[in-house]
Each structure stands twice: as structure tokens, then as C-alpha cells.
Design a protein around this motif. Structure first.
Motif, PDB file in Angstrom:
ATOM      1  N   VAL A 111      -1.218   2.445 -10.769  1.00 31.41           N
ATOM      2  CA  VAL A 111      -2.591   2.284 -10.272  1.00 31.41           C
ATOM      3  C   VAL A 111      -2.870   0.786 -10.140  1.00 31.41           C
ATOM      4  CG1 VAL A 111      -5.034   2.759 -10.664  1.00 31.41           C
ATOM      5  CG2 VAL A 111      -3.302   4.369 -11.509  1.00 31.41           C
ATOM      6  N   ARG A 112      -3.290   0.345  -8.967  1.00 30.40           N
ATOM      7  CA  ARG A 112      -3.610  -1.060  -8.762  1.00 30.40           C
ATOM      8  C   ARG A 112      -4.882  -1.433  -9.516  1.00 30.40           C
ATOM      9  NH1 ARG A 112       0.969  -3.278  -6.724  1.00 30.40           N
ATOM     10  NH2 ARG A 112       1.599  -2.353  -4.723  1.00 30.40           N
ATOM     11  N   GLU A 153      -7.265  -3.342  -8.645  1.00 31.81           N
ATOM     12  CA  GLU A 153      -8.431  -3.371  -7.759  1.00 31.81           C
ATOM     13  C   GLU A 153      -8.884  -1.980  -7.344  1.00 31.81           C
ATOM     14  OE1 GLU A 153      -4.837  -4.046  -5.000  1.00 31.81           O
ATOM     15  OE2 GLU A 153      -5.438  -4.511  -7.053  1.00 31.81           O
ATOM     16  N   ALA A 154      -8.064  -0.956  -7.620  1.00 34.50           N
ATOM     17  CA  ALA A 154      -8.457   0.418  -7.281  1.00 34.50           C
ATOM     18  C   ALA A 154      -9.403   1.013  -8.315  1.00 34.50           C
ATOM     19  CB  ALA A 154      -7.217   1.299  -7.156  1.00 34.50           C
ATOM     20  N   ARG A 205     -12.693   1.346 -10.478  1.00 33.30           N
ATOM     21  CA  ARG A 205     -14.116   0.998 -10.442  1.00 33.30           C
ATOM     22  C   ARG A 205     -14.671   0.911 -11.862  1.00 33.30           C
ATOM     23  NH1 ARG A 205     -17.509   4.893  -6.786  1.00 33.30           N
ATOM     24  NH2 ARG A 205     -19.121   3.695  -7.886  1.00 33.30           N
ATOM     25  N   TYR A 223       0.804  -1.228   0.000  1.00 36.19           N
ATOM     26  CA  TYR A 223       0.000   0.000   0.000  1.00 36.19           C
ATOM     27  C   TYR A 223       0.836   1.277   0.000  1.00 36.19           C
ATOM     28  CZ  TYR A 223      -4.040  -2.966   0.981  1.00 36.19           C
ATOM     29  OH  TYR A 223      -5.025  -3.923   0.907  1.00 36.19           O
ATOM     30  N   TRP A 225     -10.994   6.002 -11.011  1.00 38.58           N
ATOM     31  CA  TRP A 225     -10.381   5.768  -9.700  1.00 38.58           C
ATOM     32  C   TRP A 225     -10.020   7.112  -9.083  1.00 38.58           C
ATOM     33  CZ3 TRP A 225      -7.861   5.053 -14.302  1.00 38.58           C
ATOM     34  CH2 TRP A 225      -6.655   5.723 -14.497  1.00 38.58           C
ATOM     35  N   GLU A 226      -9.822   7.104  -7.768  1.00 38.41           N
ATOM     36  CA  GLU A 226      -9.552   8.337  -7.030  1.00 38.41           C
ATOM     37  C   GLU A 226      -8.074   8.708  -7.098  1.00 38.41           C
ATOM     38  OE1 GLU A 226     -11.161   8.338  -3.069  1.00 38.41           O
ATOM     39  OE2 GLU A 226     -12.735   6.913  -3.633  1.00 38.41           O
ATOM     40  N   LYS A 282      -6.091   9.546  -4.781  1.00 40.26           N
ATOM     41  CA  LYS A 282      -5.298   8.957  -3.693  1.00 40.26           C
ATOM     42  C   LYS A 282      -4.873   7.522  -4.007  1.00 40.26           C
ATOM     43  CE  LYS A 282      -9.298   7.345  -1.002  1.00 40.26           C
ATOM     44  NZ  LYS A 282     -10.035   7.468   0.285  1.00 40.26           N
ATOM     45  N   GLN A 283      -5.499   6.897  -5.010  1.00 39.92           N
ATOM     46  CA  GLN A 283      -5.123   5.544  -5.421  1.00 39.92           C
ATOM     47  C   GLN A 283      -4.044   5.560  -6.512  1.00 39.92           C
ATOM     48  OE1 GLN A 283      -6.150   2.958  -3.911  1.00 39.92           O
ATOM     49  NE2 GLN A 283      -8.127   3.419  -2.979  1.00 39.92           N
ATOM     50  N   THR A 284      -3.609   6.763  -6.906  1.00 39.10           N
ATOM     51  CA  THR A 284      -2.610   6.919  -7.965  1.00 39.10           C
ATOM     52  C   THR A 284      -1.292   7.327  -7.337  1.00 39.10           C
ATOM     53  OG1 THR A 284      -4.405   7.837  -9.318  1.00 39.10           O
ATOM     54  CG2 THR A 284      -2.178   7.969 -10.210  1.00 39.10           C
ATOM     55  N   ARG A 285      -0.282   6.489  -7.458  1.00 33.00           N
ATOM     56  CA  ARG A 285       1.016   6.806  -6.862  1.00 33.00           C
ATOM     57  C   ARG A 285       1.998   7.191  -7.969  1.00 33.00           C
ATOM     58  NH1 ARG A 285       0.897   5.792  -1.583  1.00 33.00           N
ATOM     59  NH2 ARG A 285       3.166   6.035  -1.394  1.00 33.00           N
TER      60      ARG A 285
END
Length: 369
Positions: A284-285, A287-288, A290, A226, A355-356, A358-361
Motif C-alpha cells: 500500500v502506497r 499517499e493512498a 487517508r 502504479y 484506504w480503498e 483498489k489501492q492494495t496490490r
């Protein structure tokens, strides 16, 4: 006073002529810890393990077991044992003789050997089989015999060199759970090397991700998954969609980026200090992300698009879709929700995704990764 770790490496390096296989690696492993070193082939993990075992001498640095340097201690005198990938059981000996081999090398008397062998076989769930031939055992049982042969010597540290690599998939999944249970049963420090992220994530208390001779990050399975601290860890641990992009603008830790294919993404600066115009890697995972059949469901998501289903990769609870972004042509992997809502999707269908931020690194780019 803090407890002395079972194993400590201090700035360990190993050079082979001009090639630096291990570069100033430092870490410590507390007593009773399942510690895994995870990395791709050629990253230096086997060389590091062989230095701990004493089969290779470091070019520089120090190795301590229970607080004492073992640099000048030969392999057979170190308080460590090693389980190899191919187990190296002796086919001409029965199970008891295999397990007791190291004790005989130490000139332990026969009566004590018999008692110790029976005791350790009981603890690995193989009581009463000492007289059976090794050839009568299944792959998982042979694995336990190999561990018993090491544990009967009561090592401070057990080293495991990709011991599940030769097993079939179903047995490997079973042995992951069994190895963790055995480690807890013996409360012995395990140092385990693998290139298989699933093995490391499932079994380990602590994991070090190794790349090009250095530790990129050390942490728990959840921390690595994470909160990866580098682009390499983000791409190596778990599945991830990766985009090459350039930073357009930033607002605090928030970033807006344009991918090389023209997609606008919003995410979080995971490495810190990224600047406008800088080349970045974006992760981006699956599962993140939608899915929806309606574009309105993606409102406020921060990152959204419309895609065509390229393929459906059915794997039960781990099923995925491969989508092609209709605007940019970029390909994405998306975890298929297990609600059953999308079970009828087939190649050529169109869906909306998002996706949001915050789910993007986002990390400073590592080209050629």
C-alpha cells in the motif's frame, strides 16, 4: 518496416564460474530514448553495461547496435561512449583538451578538433571555456564536460554508469533535470544505470527494473509505479507499506487477507491466480492512505483502522507520519496531506486511517525480499 533500434540485447548472459550475473536478458532501445536500468547493488546492471561497452564478453547471446552485432568489435571501435561515475577527467589538461581527447585518438586534424570542441561545449552550455583548467569547474560543470567529451564523438549510444552518485543531494537533483535536457538536445540514445529510483523515474522514457540478473519489469515510470507486475518492483520502486498475509477468500480479482499480525485487508490480485490459503505480500502506497480525526470518515473505505502517531517525519511536501495500528501493533507510513489540517499532529496523538481495496496490490509471497 519498423525502425531498427539503436541497441538490442538478445538473450544476453554472463557467468563468472558458477555465478550467473546476467541471465538471458533481452531488450531493445529505440533511437533517441532515455533508457534506464534500475536495480540494487549486485543485481547485474553494471555487468550488463560493461558488456554493451565491450569491456566484458557475454557468455551467451548477442548484442546489436543499429542492427549489427558487435560481439567481436573491440570497445574502442564500437559506436558507443561511456560516462563513468567518477568522470575520469584529466586534471593536467584544460577543458578543451579533455573534450577533444577522443578526437585526437582518432587522428582528427587540429583545426577540426577545435571547431568540434567549441560546438559541443556550446551545446552543453559551456561555450568560451575551452582554455580554462578542469579544476576551475563546479561539480555540475564537470559532469557536462564529461558528457561533451563523449558526445563530440557522435556515438549511437551513450552509456552512463551511475554518473550522479558522487554529487551532493542538491546538485544531484539539479543534474537530473539537466541530463534529461541534454539527452533531448542531442537526441542520442542514453542507457543509464542507477540504484536510485528517483533518478530513473524523473529522467527516463523507459525503465527496466533488474533483480538477480534478470529484468523483472520494463515500462514507463508511471507503469512501474502504479502497475508493478511483481512484488519486487512494488517494493523497490517508490515507497510502500508491506504486509505479509494469507488469502482468506476471493471474489473475482478481489481478495480478503489476514496479515501475520491479525489485520484483515482487502485488495486486488496483482499477480493473478492467487488462491485461498496462499501466502502473499501486500503493498500500500503511503499517499493512498487517508487520515481523519473521525472514524465515520472511514466508512466504506474497505480498509480502515485507528493508529497512534509514532513519529512525524517532516520533509516539506514529502512529509510522512509513522503510525502504530492500535489493534494489531503493525507500523505504517502515511503521507501527510499538504492541506495543513494535520500539521499539529505529534507523537502519541490518535488518528483514524483507511484506504480503498483498489489501492492494495497483492502478490504471491517472496520471503526474504
Amino acid at each position: 518496416m519498423s525502425e531498427i533500434p539503436d541497441l538490442e540485447c538478445r538473450a544476453i548472459s554472463k557467468n563468472f564460474d558458477d555465478f550467473k550475473a546476467v541471465k538471458d536478458v533481452s531488450f531493445s532501445v529505440p533511437q533517441g530514448t532515455f533508457f534506464s536500468i534500475l536495480g540494487p547493488s549486485g543485481c547485474g546492471k553494471t555487468t550488463l553495461l560493461r558488456m554493451i561497452a565491450g569491456f566484458q564478453k557475454p557468455t551467451s547471446g548477442d548484442l546489436l547496435i543499429k542492427g549489427k552485432s558487435v560481439l567481436d568489435v573491440p570497445p574502442n571501435k564500437r559506436p558507443v561512449s561511456m560516462v563513468f561515475q567518477h568522470l575520469a577527467l584529466f586534471p593536467m589538461m584544460n577543458i578543451g583538451a579533455n573534450v577533444g581527447f577522443g578526437l585526437r585518438q582518432r587522428d582528427v586534424n587540429k583545426t577540426d578538433i577545435k571547431k568540434l570542441v567549441e560546438r559541443v561545449l556550446d551545446r552543453v552550455g559551456l561555450g568560451g571555456v575551452a582554455d580554462r583548467p578542469v579544476s576551475s569547474l563546479s561539480g555540475g560543470q564537470k559532469q557536462r564536460v564529461a558528457i561533451a567529451r563523449c558526445m563530440v564523438l557522435e556515438p549511437d549510444v551513450l552509456l552512463l554508469d551511475e554518473p550522479l552518485g558522487a554529487l551532493d543531494l542538491k546538485l544531484r537533483e539539479h543534474m537530473k533535470i539537466e541530463l534529461k535536457q541534454l539527452q533531448s538536445e542531442f537526441n542520442t540514445t542514453f542507457v543509464y544505470i542507477t540504484h536510485d529510483q528517483s533518478e530513473a523515474l524523473v529522467m527516463s522514457d523507459q525503465i527496466a527494473v533488474m533483480n538477480h540478473g534478470v529484468f523483472e519489469q520494463t515500462g514507463t515510470a508511471k507503469e512501474l509505479y502504479y502497475e508493478p507486475s511483481t512484488a519486487f518492483v512494488a517494493g523497490f520502486v517508490g515507497e510502500a507499506n508491506r504486509f505479509a498475509a494469507t488469502v482468506d477468500q476471493r471474489d473475482g480479482v478481489g481478495l480478503q487477507m489476514a496479515t501475520d499480525q491479525g489485520q484483515i485487508l482487502r485488495g486486488i490480485d496483482a499477480s493473478g491466480g492467487l488462491t485461498q490459503g496462499e501466502k502473499v505480500d501486500v503493498f500500500v502506497r503511503p499517499e493512498a492512505v487517508r487520515l481523519s480525526r473521525k472514524a465515520s470518515d472511514m466508512a466504506g473505505m474497505g480498509n480502515a483502522g485507528q493508529g497512534t502517531v509514532e513519529s512525524v517525519l517532516f520533509n516539506g511536501a514529502n512529509s510522512q507520519l509513522i503510525l502504530r495500528d492500535q489493534t494489531t501493533g503493525a507500523e505504517m507510513s502515511v503521507a501527510l496531506p499538504q492541506t495543513g489540517e494535520f500539521r499539529d499532529l505529534t507523537r502519541g496523538d490518535v488518528v483514524h486511517f483507511g484506504w480503498e481495496p483498489k489501492q492494495t496490490r497483492v502478490y504471491s509471497a517472496i520471503r526474504g525480499m
